[in-house]
Write a protein that holds these residues in place. Structure first.
Motif, PDB file in Angstrom:
ATOM      1  N   PHE A 196     -28.161  68.174  19.170  1.00 41.31           N
ATOM      2  CA  PHE A 196     -27.635  67.918  20.185  1.00 41.31           C
ATOM      3  C   PHE A 196     -26.353  66.999  20.034  1.00 41.31           C
ATOM      4  CE2 PHE A 196     -31.162  69.959  22.139  1.00 41.31           C
ATOM      5  CZ  PHE A 196     -31.005  70.042  23.362  1.00 41.31           C
TER       6      PHE A 196
ATOM      7  N   VAL B 256     -27.441  75.564  24.408  1.00 38.23           N
ATOM      8  CA  VAL B 256     -27.400  74.047  24.664  1.00 38.23           C
ATOM      9  C   VAL B 256     -28.035  73.747  26.291  1.00 38.23           C
ATOM     10  CG1 VAL B 256     -26.088  71.794  24.955  1.00 38.23           C
ATOM     11  CG2 VAL B 256     -25.536  73.306  23.183  1.00 38.23           C
ATOM     12  N   ALA B 257     -27.322  74.476  27.026  1.00 35.05           N
ATOM     13  CA  ALA B 257     -27.892  74.310  28.575  1.00 35.05           C
ATOM     14  C   ALA B 257     -29.421  74.791  28.639  1.00 35.05           C
ATOM     15  CB  ALA B 257     -26.962  75.239  29.470  1.00 35.05           C
TER      16      ALA B 257
ATOM     17  N   ARG C 123     -31.419  71.808  27.127  1.00 37.11           N
ATOM     18  CA  ARG C 123     -31.353  70.537  27.985  1.00 37.11           C
ATOM     19  C   ARG C 123     -32.228  70.714  29.166  1.00 37.11           C
ATOM     20  NH1 ARG C 123     -24.891  68.468  27.581  1.00 37.11           N
ATOM     21  NH2 ARG C 123     -25.066  67.725  25.385  1.00 37.11           N
TER      22      ARG C 123
ATOM     23  N   VAL D 217     -35.825  70.183  28.314  1.00 30.84           N
ATOM     24  CA  VAL D 217     -36.090  68.731  28.052  1.00 30.84           C
ATOM     25  C   VAL D 217     -36.367  68.051  29.368  1.00 30.84           C
ATOM     26  CG1 VAL D 217     -34.925  66.691  27.137  1.00 30.84           C
ATOM     27  CG2 VAL D 217     -35.042  68.745  25.708  1.00 30.84           C
ATOM     28  N   ARG D 218     -35.224  68.346  30.094  1.00 33.31           N
ATOM     29  CA  ARG D 218     -35.264  67.651  31.450  1.00 33.31           C
ATOM     30  C   ARG D 218     -36.344  67.979  32.111  1.00 33.31           C
ATOM     31  NH1 ARG D 218     -33.484  63.219  33.221  1.00 33.31           N
ATOM     32  NH2 ARG D 218     -32.899  63.937  35.313  1.00 33.31           N
TER      33      ARG D 218
ATOM     34  N   PHE E  96     -32.981  59.513  24.700  1.00 32.79           N
ATOM     35  CA  PHE E  96     -33.018  60.778  24.821  1.00 32.79           C
ATOM     36  C   PHE E  96     -32.610  61.605  23.328  1.00 32.79           C
ATOM     37  CE2 PHE E  96     -32.891  60.982  29.629  1.00 32.79           C
ATOM     38  CZ  PHE E  96     -34.156  61.747  29.641  1.00 32.79           C
TER      39      PHE E  96
ATOM     40  N   VAL F  22     -34.886  64.256  21.669  1.00 34.45           N
ATOM     41  CA  VAL F  22     -34.618  65.543  20.933  1.00 34.45           C
ATOM     42  C   VAL F  22     -34.803  65.677  19.798  1.00 34.45           C
ATOM     43  CG1 VAL F  22     -32.276  67.032  20.952  1.00 34.45           C
ATOM     44  CG2 VAL F  22     -32.877  65.770  22.943  1.00 34.45           C
TER      45      VAL F  22
END
Length: 169
Positions: free
Chosen positions: A16, A33-34, A37, A40-41, A81, A85
């Motif tokens: 990241f 990546v999206a 992410r 993770v969120r 974060f 990550v």
């Protein structure tokens, strides 16, 4: 996510720190990546719960049928974060057991903005928004769709003579 792409090798290394940008020559590669992410969120990785003595409390918060606003770093036991990550990466991006039964693309409550893990994001809603956005920026609403974005992203590098980049979009 860092990609050092060679023929036949698409994803060489996850890291990241790369920002999502609308650059047409980065769009495909940044899709990963999206996705990471979003996961993770949504508190989808096992490592999100690893530093917690009371992981059940966070799991209940994530599973609230009224929706989940997204993972807050304070809920995880990590100090940032970035460290969360890093832990997810070191753990091999293993999904938490509870995440296995949730939709990969959760719906979003339009009134609250919360993720709704009780249903998947509706493709028709996304397509309607895409068409509305295209119309707002001057595109013909009967000729805009997901393919339009890819086509438009390819035209500029191709016109500049960079066919390699245009072909990757």
């Amino acid at each position: 996510v860092t990609f050092r792409r060679k023929k036949g090798e698409y994803y060489a290394k996850y890291e990241f720190g790369t920002a999502l940008t609308p650059d047409s020559d980065q769009m495909i590669r940044l899709g990963t990546v999206a996705m990471l992410r979003l996961l993770v969120r949504c508190g989808s990785f096992r490592a999100c719960y690893a530093h917690l003595s009371r992981a059940a409390a966070l799991r209940r918060k994530v599973a609230d049928p009224r929706g989940f606003a997204g993972l807050e770093i304070e809920d995880t036991g990590y100090d940032s974060f970035l460290s969360l990550v890093r832990a997810c990466r070191e753990d091999g991006w293993v999904l938490d057991e509870a995440a296995l039964d949730r939709p990969l693309f959760p719906a979003v409550d339009e009134a609250t903005g919360n993720f709704l893990f009780t249903e998947s994001c509706q493709v028709r809603r996304m397509c309607r928004r895409l068409i509305e956005t295209g119309a707002r920026i001057g595109m013909n609403k009967h000729k805009v769709g997901a393919w339009s974005l890819r086509k438009d992203a390819c035209e500029q590098p191709a016109a500049a003579g960079d066919c390699e980049v245009a072909a990757r979009v």
